[in-house]
Design a protein around this motif. Structure first.
Motif, PDB file in Angstrom:
ATOM      1  N   ALA A  13       0.822  -1.210   0.000  1.00 52.50           N
ATOM      2  CA  ALA A  13       0.000   0.000   0.000  1.00 52.50           C
ATOM      3  C   ALA A  13       0.856   1.259   0.000  1.00 52.50           C
ATOM      4  N   VAL A  14       2.084   1.121   0.436  1.00 49.71           N
ATOM      5  CA  VAL A  14       3.013   2.257   0.489  1.00 49.71           C
ATOM      6  C   VAL A  14       3.951   2.259  -0.710  1.00 49.71           C
ATOM      7  N   LEU A  15       4.380   1.072  -1.105  1.00 44.98           N
ATOM      8  CA  LEU A  15       5.438   0.977  -2.105  1.00 44.98           C
ATOM      9  C   LEU A  15       5.051   1.436  -3.496  1.00 44.98           C
ATOM     10  N   PHE A  16       3.778   1.261  -3.884  1.00 45.96           N
ATOM     11  CA  PHE A  16       3.471   1.637  -5.268  1.00 45.96           C
ATOM     12  C   PHE A  16       3.563   3.148  -5.484  1.00 45.96           C
ATOM     13  N   SER A  17       3.323   3.940  -4.446  1.00 42.95           N
ATOM     14  CA  SER A  17       3.506   5.395  -4.593  1.00 42.95           C
ATOM     15  C   SER A  17       4.996   5.741  -4.643  1.00 42.95           C
ATOM     16  N   ILE A  18       5.808   4.984  -3.894  1.00 40.34           N
ATOM     17  CA  ILE A  18       7.259   5.181  -3.924  1.00 40.34           C
ATOM     18  C   ILE A  18       7.804   4.813  -5.304  1.00 40.34           C
ATOM     19  N   GLY A  19       7.334   3.682  -5.817  1.00 45.77           N
ATOM     20  CA  GLY A  19       7.788   3.255  -7.144  1.00 45.77           C
ATOM     21  C   GLY A  19       7.423   4.246  -8.227  1.00 45.77           C
ATOM     22  N   LYS A  20       6.225   4.808  -8.140  1.00 46.59           N
ATOM     23  CA  LYS A  20       5.790   5.793  -9.128  1.00 46.59           C
ATOM     24  C   LYS A  20       6.690   7.020  -9.108  1.00 46.59           C
ATOM     25  N   ALA A  21       7.045   7.464  -7.904  1.00 42.90           N
ATOM     26  CA  ALA A  21       7.923   8.633  -7.769  1.00 42.90           C
ATOM     27  C   ALA A  21       9.329   8.326  -8.283  1.00 42.90           C
ATOM     28  N   LEU A  22       9.816   7.110  -8.020  1.00 41.82           N
ATOM     29  CA  LEU A  22      11.146   6.724  -8.488  1.00 41.82           C
ATOM     30  C   LEU A  22      11.210   6.698 -10.009  1.00 41.82           C
ATOM     31  N   ARG A  23      10.175   6.143 -10.633  1.00 41.68           N
ATOM     32  CA  ARG A  23      10.157   6.089 -12.099  1.00 41.68           C
ATOM     33  C   ARG A  23      10.054   7.487 -12.697  1.00 41.68           C
ATOM     34  N   ALA A  24       9.277   8.349 -12.046  1.00 38.69           N
ATOM     35  CA  ALA A  24       9.150   9.735 -12.532  1.00 38.69           C
ATOM     36  C   ALA A  24      10.488  10.465 -12.471  1.00 38.69           C
ATOM     37  N   ALA A  25      11.347  10.033 -11.529  1.00 36.69           N
ATOM     38  CA  ALA A  25      12.663  10.649 -11.382  1.00 36.69           C
ATOM     39  C   ALA A  25      13.705  10.008 -12.294  1.00 36.69           C
ATOM     40  N   GLY A  26      13.283   9.007 -13.081  1.00 39.05           N
ATOM     41  CA  GLY A  26      14.187   8.403 -14.051  1.00 39.05           C
ATOM     42  C   GLY A  26      14.796   7.076 -13.632  1.00 39.05           C
ATOM     43  N   SER A  27      14.379   6.534 -12.487  1.00 41.95           N
ATOM     44  CA  SER A  27      14.922   5.257 -12.030  1.00 41.95           C
ATOM     45  C   SER A  27      14.195   4.087 -12.687  1.00 41.95           C
ATOM     46  N   ARG A  28      14.885   2.950 -12.753  1.00 39.75           N
ATOM     47  CA  ARG A  28      14.261   1.700 -13.178  1.00 39.75           C
ATOM     48  C   ARG A  28      13.849   0.933 -11.929  1.00 39.75           C
ATOM     49  N   VAL A  29      12.659   0.358 -11.949  1.00 40.58           N
ATOM     50  CA  VAL A  29      12.116  -0.286 -10.754  1.00 40.58           C
ATOM     51  C   VAL A  29      11.727  -1.729 -11.046  1.00 40.58           C
ATOM     52  N   ILE A  30      12.289  -2.648 -10.261  1.00 41.25           N
ATOM     53  CA  ILE A  30      11.843  -4.037 -10.279  1.00 41.25           C
ATOM     54  C   ILE A  30      11.112  -4.262  -8.959  1.00 41.25           C
ATOM     55  N   TYR A  31       9.880  -4.709  -9.049  1.00 38.15           N
ATOM     56  CA  TYR A  31       8.965  -4.737  -7.900  1.00 38.15           C
ATOM     57  C   TYR A  31       8.595  -6.181  -7.567  1.00 38.15           C
ATOM     58  N   PHE A  32       8.961  -6.636  -6.376  1.00 33.35           N
ATOM     59  CA  PHE A  32       8.558  -7.952  -5.875  1.00 33.35           C
ATOM     60  C   PHE A  32       7.401  -7.743  -4.908  1.00 33.35           C
ATOM     61  N   ALA A  33       6.225  -8.209  -5.303  1.00 31.29           N
ATOM     62  CA  ALA A  33       5.022  -8.044  -4.491  1.00 31.29           C
ATOM     63  C   ALA A  33       4.608  -9.401  -3.930  1.00 31.29           C
ATOM     64  N   GLY A  34       4.678  -9.543  -2.612  1.00 28.09           N
ATOM     65  CA  GLY A  34       4.403 -10.819  -1.977  1.00 28.09           C
ATOM     66  C   GLY A  34       3.073 -10.855  -1.247  1.00 28.09           C
ATOM     67  N   TYR A  35       2.352 -11.963  -1.396  1.00 27.35           N
ATOM     68  CA  TYR A  35       1.048 -12.139  -0.749  1.00 27.35           C
ATOM     69  C   TYR A  35       0.888 -13.588  -0.285  1.00 27.35           C
ATOM     70  N   LYS A  36      -0.015 -13.791   0.669  1.00 24.93           N
ATOM     71  CA  LYS A  36      -0.339 -15.153   1.084  1.00 24.93           C
ATOM     72  C   LYS A  36      -1.215 -15.840   0.042  1.00 24.93           C
ATOM     73  N   LYS A  37      -2.227 -15.117  -0.415  1.00 27.50           N
ATOM     74  CA  LYS A  37      -3.161 -15.673  -1.402  1.00 27.50           C
ATOM     75  C   LYS A  37      -3.282 -14.722  -2.589  1.00 27.50           C
ATOM     76  N   ALA A  38      -3.633 -15.285  -3.727  1.00 26.57           N
ATOM     77  CA  ALA A  38      -3.754 -14.481  -4.945  1.00 26.57           C
ATOM     78  C   ALA A  38      -4.821 -13.402  -4.804  1.00 26.57           C
ATOM     79  N   ASN A  39      -5.920 -13.709  -4.112  1.00 26.76           N
ATOM     80  CA  ASN A  39      -6.982 -12.707  -3.978  1.00 26.76           C
ATOM     81  C   ASN A  39      -6.679 -11.644  -2.936  1.00 26.76           C
ATOM     82  N   ASP A  40      -5.486 -11.704  -2.331  1.00 23.98           N
ATOM     83  CA  ASP A  40      -5.043 -10.630  -1.435  1.00 23.98           C
ATOM     84  C   ASP A  40      -4.503  -9.442  -2.220  1.00 23.98           C
TER      85      ASP A  40
END
Length: 208
Positions: A13-40
């Motif tokens: 819930a926090v990281l996607f706003s951070i990632g958006k800001a990083l990409r806007a600043a010219g960074s490349r972002v690889i995002y590992f999103a972990g969950y217990k279940k797919a519907n989470d």
């Protein structure tokens, strides 16, 4: 820079706003999103917008497909997903794991501790030795009054000297993952366990 974001459950819930800001600043972002279940999963579009590559990992067998060709799905925990990607088991690396210059991890204390451990063990030879890593520490109490009550103190241990120091998490949640004492954090978080269980039972009772 080339940045790795590691989000566990609600940490996303926090990281996607951070990632958006990083990409806007010219960074490349690889995002590992972990969950217990797919519907989470939630805010899927936002996570895609926040990353050049997204790796979705689920403890339970995932039953979905990615929306983008460069994204990957992994059945297992987030650290094992990193190892699989770094070792080439998930196919061609759109972003080379060795290019990562910084890691930002947000999730449970156990998840962030696992990331810390993997960096010096399973992922040691896959990472740039000069990369840095921070963890967003959610202490038992963070009143945001900036160093007033001291209930959010977090122990740090210098890995080289063993010297112990303490920091106010309310003043700075993003802390050097190598110096954070996650055993101390886990013990502190356990302090609220009884209150949380009683609150959950009370809410269930009044909601009948």
């Amino acid at each position: 820079k080339t940045i790795l974001l590691a989000g566990g459950g609600l940490g996303n819930a926090v990281l996607f706003s951070i990632g958006k800001a990083l990409r806007a600043a010219g960074s490349r972002v690889i995002y590992f999103a972990g969950y217990k279940k797919a519907n989470d999963r939630y805010k899927i579009q936002e996570i895609e917008d926040a990353s050049d590559v997204a790796i979705w990992s689920c403890d339970q067998k995932p039953n979905f497909k990615t929306n983008r060709s460069q994204d990957k799905i992994f059945h297992g925990n987030i650290v094992d997903a990193m190892i699989a990607y770094a070792s080439g088991k998930l196919g061609t690396q759109i972003i080379n794991f060795t290019d990562i210059e910084e890691i930002i991890a947000i999730g449970s204390d156990k998840m962030m501790q696992a990331v810390k451990h993997a960096r010096h063990n399973q992922l040691l030879f896959h990472l740039n030795p000069n990369h840095s890593a921070v963890a967003s520490i959610n202490s038992p109490m963070q009143c945001m009054m900036k160093e007033i009550c001291a209930q959010c103190l977090q122990k740090h241990i210098d890995p080289k000297t063993g010297k112990e120091t303490f920091v106010f998490s309310c003043y700075n949640q993003d802390q050097n993952i190598d110096t954070v004492s996650f055993d101390h954090l886990h013990q502190r978080l356990r302090q609220n366990s009884l209150q949380e269980k009683l609150t959950a039972k009370w809410i269930k009772h009044v909601a009948k």
